[in-house]
Design a protein around this motif. Structure first.
Motif, PDB file in Angstrom:
ATOM      1  N   ALA A 152     -14.644   4.237  13.791  1.00  0.00           N
ATOM      2  CA  ALA A 152     -15.095   4.296  12.390  1.00  0.00           C
ATOM      3  C   ALA A 152     -16.265   3.331  12.218  1.00  0.00           C
ATOM      4  CB  ALA A 152     -13.953   3.926  11.464  1.00  0.00           C
ATOM      5  N   GLU A 153     -17.351   3.846  11.662  1.00  0.00           N
ATOM      6  CA  GLU A 153     -18.539   2.994  11.480  1.00  0.00           C
ATOM      7  C   GLU A 153     -18.604   2.380  10.086  1.00  0.00           C
ATOM      8  OE1 GLU A 153     -21.864   5.332  12.720  1.00  0.00           O
ATOM      9  OE2 GLU A 153     -21.262   5.209  14.832  1.00  0.00           O
ATOM     10  N   ALA A 170       3.065   7.574   3.086  1.00  0.00           N
ATOM     11  CA  ALA A 170       2.403   8.708   3.748  1.00  0.00           C
ATOM     12  C   ALA A 170       1.172   8.221   4.491  1.00  0.00           C
ATOM     13  CB  ALA A 170       2.004   9.735   2.705  1.00  0.00           C
ATOM     14  N   LEU A 171       0.730   9.026   5.456  1.00  0.00           N
ATOM     15  CA  LEU A 171      -0.466   8.694   6.226  1.00  0.00           C
ATOM     16  C   LEU A 171      -1.701   8.894   5.333  1.00  0.00           C
ATOM     17  CD1 LEU A 171      -0.294   7.797   9.160  1.00  0.00           C
ATOM     18  CD2 LEU A 171      -0.966  10.086   9.862  1.00  0.00           C
ATOM     19  N   GLY A 172      -2.505   7.850   5.197  1.00  0.00           N
ATOM     20  CA  GLY A 172      -3.700   7.919   4.367  1.00  0.00           C
ATOM     21  C   GLY A 172      -4.875   8.524   5.119  1.00  0.00           C
ATOM     22  N   ALA A 173      -5.962   8.749   4.389  1.00  0.00           N
ATOM     23  CA  ALA A 173      -7.134   9.435   4.960  1.00  0.00           C
ATOM     24  C   ALA A 173      -7.724   8.685   6.148  1.00  0.00           C
ATOM     25  CB  ALA A 173      -8.187   9.629   3.872  1.00  0.00           C
ATOM     26  N   THR A 174      -7.785   7.347   6.065  1.00  0.00           N
ATOM     27  CA  THR A 174      -8.435   6.608   7.153  1.00  0.00           C
ATOM     28  C   THR A 174      -7.571   6.613   8.415  1.00  0.00           C
ATOM     29  OG1 THR A 174      -7.520   4.487   6.392  1.00  0.00           O
ATOM     30  CG2 THR A 174      -9.705   5.089   5.576  1.00  0.00           C
ATOM     31  N   SER A 192       0.839  -1.198   0.000  1.00  0.00           N
ATOM     32  CA  SER A 192       0.000   0.000   0.000  1.00  0.00           C
ATOM     33  C   SER A 192       0.877   1.252   0.000  1.00  0.00           C
ATOM     34  CB  SER A 192      -0.900  -0.009   1.238  1.00  0.00           C
ATOM     35  OG  SER A 192      -1.587   1.220   1.346  1.00  0.00           O
ATOM     36  N   ALA A 193       0.508   2.230  -0.837  1.00  0.00           N
ATOM     37  CA  ALA A 193       1.283   3.460  -0.935  1.00  0.00           C
ATOM     38  C   ALA A 193       1.020   4.371   0.262  1.00  0.00           C
ATOM     39  CB  ALA A 193       0.947   4.187  -2.226  1.00  0.00           C
ATOM     40  N   THR A 194      -0.057   4.097   0.985  1.00  0.00           N
ATOM     41  CA  THR A 194      -0.391   4.921   2.146  1.00  0.00           C
ATOM     42  C   THR A 194      -0.632   4.031   3.366  1.00  0.00           C
ATOM     43  OG1 THR A 194      -2.675   4.869   1.376  1.00  0.00           O
ATOM     44  CG2 THR A 194      -1.423   6.867   0.901  1.00  0.00           C
ATOM     45  N   VAL A 195      -0.396   4.624   4.549  1.00  0.00           N
ATOM     46  CA  VAL A 195      -0.702   3.920   5.802  1.00  0.00           C
ATOM     47  C   VAL A 195      -2.174   4.164   6.094  1.00  0.00           C
ATOM     48  CG1 VAL A 195      -0.083   3.640   8.229  1.00  0.00           C
ATOM     49  CG2 VAL A 195       1.613   4.506   6.621  1.00  0.00           C
ATOM     50  N   GLU A 196      -2.935   3.093   6.206  1.00  0.00           N
ATOM     51  CA  GLU A 196      -4.365   3.238   6.471  1.00  0.00           C
ATOM     52  C   GLU A 196      -4.689   2.707   7.873  1.00  0.00           C
ATOM     53  OE1 GLU A 196      -6.169   5.016   4.574  1.00  0.00           O
ATOM     54  OE2 GLU A 196      -4.915   5.091   2.777  1.00  0.00           O
ATOM     55  N   ALA A 197      -5.936   2.915   8.297  1.00  0.00           N
ATOM     56  CA  ALA A 197      -6.344   2.537   9.658  1.00  0.00           C
ATOM     57  C   ALA A 197      -6.055   1.060   9.941  1.00  0.00           C
ATOM     58  CB  ALA A 197      -7.832   2.834   9.856  1.00  0.00           C
ATOM     59  N   GLN A 198      -6.255   0.207   8.925  1.00  0.00           N
ATOM     60  CA  GLN A 198      -6.039  -1.232   9.167  1.00  0.00           C
ATOM     61  C   GLN A 198      -4.567  -1.544   9.444  1.00  0.00           C
ATOM     62  OE1 GLN A 198      -7.338   0.102   6.415  1.00  0.00           O
ATOM     63  NE2 GLN A 198      -6.779  -0.982   4.548  1.00  0.00           N
TER      64      GLN A 198
END
Lengths: 167, 78
Positions: free
Chosen positions: A128-129, A94-98, A24-30
């Motif tokens: 997060a819902e 980079a830090l992603g939106a989630t 993944s190009a971004t770090v996401e919540a998962q």
């Protein structure tokens, strides 16, 4: 650096490694959730484990969510036989939106910054819902409301212990 | 397959999650496909044109990873 800042820094770094591992190009919540589950001996890791969520279980739940979401449009990962790409970019993703939302929600869960505990970050992720994390948890049969209660209790106990220690 | 054969998720959350999952799968597929092409001797301009993106974009996204992985990259197109 406060204990919370040090913890946040560790989880963001480890989350970056998880993101790269997943291509993944971004770090996401998962990815933050996976990093939290891997941080042995911390309160958030213990809370997740008490609900049956170790790193492996979360990873399996995320894979299942990925396959399930693809299947709703008739796509299967099994139909692609390309080799795994080798190498990962050295640059930290980079830090992603989630992930940003999760951190924001964690910070918003306290009125004073000094009240932040490591479990507040987990709280921010679990609030997060919609999105990948709640879908993966639901598919794994995890009761998110119950898990949120466990996290909130852990934060309350952590705060009481911290206050006792400083008195 | 004809468009009518592509299943459409009934629920909005499934439809939105499918978009996220397909983007992720496309990213993974791109990493593997670009590496496969470069190992087979394709040039950056050829890969870029086949993907429908600029050569700067494809280079920026993949060059460092492939160099680190030891893929022998062609310097010029024939």
């Amino acid at each position: 650096m406060s204990p919370f800042d040090a913890y946040l820094h560790t989880i963001l770094m480890e989350g970056g490694i998880e993101a790269r591992r997943h291509g993944s190009a971004t770090v996401e919540a998962q990815h933050l959730l996976l990093a939290i589950a891997a941080e042995e001996g911390t309160i958030p890791q213990r809370v997740l484990a008490s609900a049956g969520l170790d790193h492996q279980a979360i990873s399996a739940a995320l894979d299942r969510e990925f396959d399930h979401s693809l299947s709703t449009v008739g796509v299967s990962r099994a139909s692609f036989d390309l080799p795994r790409p080798s190498g990962t970019p050295k640059r930290p993703p980079a830090l992603g939106a989630t992930a940003k939302l999760a951190v924001e929600r964690g910070f918003a869960s306290v009125s004073r910054k000094k009240d932040l505990r490591p479990a507040n970050l987990l709280l921010g992720i679990l609030r997060a819902e919609v999105g990948t994390v709640p879908r993966a948890l639901a598919l794994a049969g995890v009761d998110r409301t119950d898990l949120l209660t466990r996290v909130q209790n852990a934060i309350a106990n952590d705060t009481i212990e911290r206050n006792d220690a400083t008195e | 397959m004809p468009a009518s054969d592509i299943p459409v998720p009934q629920a909005a959350d499934d439809a939105l999650a499918a978009v996220v999952a397909l983007r992720r799968l496309a990213d993974q597929l791109e990493d593997a496909a670009v590496e496969q092409a470069m190992r087979a001797g394709w040039s950056w301009p050829q890969v870029a044109e086949a993907l429908g993106v600029t050569r700067q974009a494809v280079h920026r996204k993949h060059a460092k990873r492939l160099i680190d992985a030891g893929v022998n990259l062609r310097r010029r197109s024939p």
